[in-house]
Design an enzyme around this catalytic site. Structure first.
Site, PDB file in Angstrom:
ATOM      1  N   PHE A   1       0.853  -1.191   0.000  1.00  0.00           N
ATOM      2  CA  PHE A   1       0.000   0.000   0.000  1.00  0.00           C
ATOM      3  C   PHE A   1       0.881   1.230   0.000  1.00  0.00           C
ATOM      4  CE2 PHE A   1       0.592  -1.556   4.296  1.00  0.00           C
ATOM      5  CZ  PHE A   1       0.954  -0.434   5.018  1.00  0.00           C
ATOM      6  N   TYR A   2       0.269   2.326  -0.347  1.00  0.00           N
ATOM      7  CA  TYR A   2       0.996   3.584  -0.493  1.00  0.00           C
ATOM      8  C   TYR A   2       0.590   4.551   0.606  1.00  0.00           C
ATOM      9  CZ  TYR A   2       2.759   1.670  -4.694  1.00  0.00           C
ATOM     10  OH  TYR A   2       3.423   0.857  -5.563  1.00  0.00           O
ATOM     11  N   LEU A   3       1.618   5.206   1.156  1.00  0.00           N
ATOM     12  CA  LEU A   3       1.392   6.247   2.159  1.00  0.00           C
ATOM     13  C   LEU A   3       1.398   7.616   1.508  1.00  0.00           C
ATOM     14  CD1 LEU A   3       3.753   4.816   4.917  1.00  0.00           C
ATOM     15  CD2 LEU A   3       1.255   4.595   4.754  1.00  0.00           C
TER      16      LEU A   3
END
Length: 157
Positions: free
Chosen positions: A29-31
């Site tokens: 996932f991307y922050l």
């Protein structure tokens, strides 16, 4: 600092499956994601995690920094994910001395299969495996960050 030099392809057949040496279940996932930069967390096989920062927008080459992080921290960071969590199984497949990473996506991206070839060499087309389809290197919509934010690109659906 490391350089990531890769080519990316859609996969046109399942002929690679008999050649797979290993498989890794990945949740990532991307922050943060902005043009030319991303911050990603990847959990592999539910047992280890890495934080990755990527910079650059050139088609084949980007700067990449990757650090192991505690699994518990990665699980906590899920609460800060932007877009969708990507679920995929990565298969290692060798062909003519090159290692291909074939990603079979699940979840909202089910049906998408992409192969990456990380090498600074220019591999001639005749050396590529027959199971590769259209090359999508440099097409932003096939970057994992774009897939997390936007889903499967129409051409691949």
């Amino acid at each position: 600092m490391g350089k990531e030099v890769e080519r990316k392809f859609l996969v046109s057949s399942a002929d690679w499956r008999d050649l797979a040496e290993a498989d890794i279940r990945i949740r990532q996932f991307y922050l943060a994601a902005a043009p030319g930069r991303t911050v990603r967390v990847r959990i592999s096989d539910g047992s280890s995690a890495k934080l990755t920062l990527k910079f650059g927008s050139r088609a084949r080459e980007r700067d990449e920094y990757e650090y192991p992080i505690p699994l518990a921290d990665a699980e906590e960071m899920l609460a800060f994910a932007i877009g969708h969590v990507i679920e995929k199984t990565r298969h290692h497949v060798r062909h003519r001395g090159y290692l291909y990473e074939v990603d079979v996506f699940g979840g909202i991206l089910a049906g998408l299969v992409v192969a990456e070839l990380e090498t600074p060499e220019d591999v001639p087309d005749e050396m590529l495996p027959d199971w590769l389809g259209r090359e999508v290197t440099g097409e932003q919509r096939f970057y994992n960050a774009s897939l997390a934010l936007g889903g499967i690109p129409e051409i691949a659906a």
